[in-house]
Write an enzyme that holds these catalytic residues in place. Structure first.
Site, PDB file in Angstrom:
ATOM      1  N   GLY A   1      26.683  41.045  36.278  1.00 39.55           N
ATOM      2  CA  GLY A   1      27.332  40.393  37.419  1.00 39.55           C
ATOM      3  C   GLY A   1      28.232  41.293  38.227  1.00 39.55           C
ATOM      4  N   THR A   2      27.960  42.587  38.203  1.00 35.33           N
ATOM      5  CA  THR A   2      28.752  43.508  39.015  1.00 35.33           C
ATOM      6  C   THR A   2      27.886  44.660  39.503  1.00 35.33           C
ATOM      7  OG1 THR A   2      30.538  45.158  38.990  1.00 35.33           O
ATOM      8  CG2 THR A   2      29.607  44.554  36.864  1.00 35.33           C
TER       9      THR A   2
ATOM     10  N   GLN B   1      36.286  42.585  35.924  1.00 35.11           N
ATOM     11  CA  GLN B   1      36.865  42.847  37.235  1.00 35.11           C
ATOM     12  C   GLN B   1      37.397  41.538  37.828  1.00 35.11           C
ATOM     13  OE1 GLN B   1      32.978  45.230  37.673  1.00 35.11           O
ATOM     14  NE2 GLN B   1      33.949  45.311  39.678  1.00 35.11           N
ATOM     15  N   ASN B   2      37.122  40.431  37.145  1.00 36.56           N
ATOM     16  CA  ASN B   2      37.501  39.135  37.697  1.00 36.56           C
ATOM     17  C   ASN B   2      38.973  38.830  37.443  1.00 36.56           C
ATOM     18  OD1 ASN B   2      34.824  38.983  38.310  1.00 36.56           O
ATOM     19  ND2 ASN B   2      34.292  37.647  36.610  1.00 36.56           N
TER      20      ASN B   2
ATOM     21  N   HIS C   1      41.265  44.454  37.208  1.00 34.80           N
ATOM     22  CA  HIS C   1      41.744  44.220  38.568  1.00 34.80           C
ATOM     23  C   HIS C   1      42.976  43.314  38.561  1.00 34.80           C
ATOM     24  CE1 HIS C   1      37.731  45.525  40.628  1.00 34.80           C
ATOM     25  NE2 HIS C   1      38.376  46.513  40.062  1.00 34.80           N
TER      26      HIS C   1
END
Ligand SMILES: [Zn+2]
Length: 278
Positions: free
Chosen positions: A210-211, A109-110, A127
């Site tokens: 991390g999400t 998502q980064n 994203h």
């Protein structure tokens, strides 16, 4: 934790079908690189624009009203990303990819480019990313951000030349960063929606790190993986939307430790795979 991971990894490795090792990462992976999360209290949207919530500022609607302000902000972030360096988590994943090759996929998502800079290549940036731009008026085509447009300090204005470079050559509207804003939907062209879901369907295990699963495609990826029989490994420091999704399921492992340490364990297990399975 190691033994359970080993069982899952060995089992998936032996599978003939639906045997991909897929990782799904979010902002938590980049926080050790000094990049704040979007939604946190120290979120970068909040810091840059004291008066707006991220959900208000990070929208196409806001861009249409204040394109220069949003560009200034995007270029401020560009500078922040460029000044940051990939951390251990990024490098561990790149090493795991090196061992698993085509059986490895990374959905992130980064938009900060740190996975790529660490060497990852089998990457789905759902994203979008900060390296590309497209017309805000819908003209086709995605192009690289021109070299001449550099990262900026938070209070720096766009130059005339930059405004010219950020104007669509076909229709004269503003070009915009190729990232997904809060009022937009996932698609294939910019967000690799269908490719990412296909990977989920063919995964033997999905490691989530991390999400928290605050947006719908990451959750759909986890749901799809589960539906087709994958294990879900939730590597986060606290419970989150994914935990909610898997808590009553059998094929799950919940690990409440730092991702870097868990990735090191996963890497060791994969490194020894051929030896252990002979
Ligand atoms: Zn255009």
């Amino acid at each position: 934790m190691k033994q359970q991971l080993e069982e899952i990894i060995h089992q998936v490795y032996r599978k003939e079908k639906r045997n991909l090792f897929t990782f799904l990462t979010g902002a938590g992976i980049s926080s050790d690189s000094g990049i704040p999360t979007y939604r946190g209290i120290d979120g970068i949207w909040v810091k840059g624009t004291q008066f707006h919530k991220p959900e208000e500022f990070g929208t196409l609607r806001y861009f249409r009203q204040h394109p220069e302000e949003v560009w200034q902000y995007a270029l401020f972030r560009k500078k922040m990303f460029e000044n940051a360096a990939p951390n251990e988590s990024h490098f561990e994943l790149a090493e795991i990819e090196g061992m698993l090759k085509d059986r490895f996929h990374l959905v992130t998502q980064n938009i900060d480019n740190l996975h790529r800079r660490a060497g990852s290549t089998r990457l789905y940036e759902i994203h979008g990313n900060n390296r590309e731009i497209k017309c805000s008026n819908g003209c086709k085509g995605i192009i690289g951000l021109p070299e001449e447009v550099k990262g900026k300090n938070i209070d720096e204005d766009l130059t005339e030349r930059e405004i010219e470079l950020l104007t669509c050559p076909d229709c004269g509207h503003w070009m915009r960063p190729n990232i997904l804003w809060f009022d937009e939907y996932y698609d294939e062209k910019t967000n690799k929606k269908f490719s990412a879901l296909k990977v989920a369907k063919n995964s033997g295990v999905l490691f989530i790190a991390g999400t928290s699963g605050a947006t719908n495609l990451p959750l759909a990826i986890a749901e799809t993986a589960l539906k087709y029989g994958a294990y879900i490994v939730d590597i986060n420091t606290e419970d989150n939307h994914f935990t909610e999704l898997i808590k009553n399921k059998k094929n799950k492992l919940i690990i409440r430790e730092r991702s870097t340490e868990v990735f090191v364990v996963i890497k060791e297990i994969i490194k020894n795979l051929n030896k252990d399975l002979m």
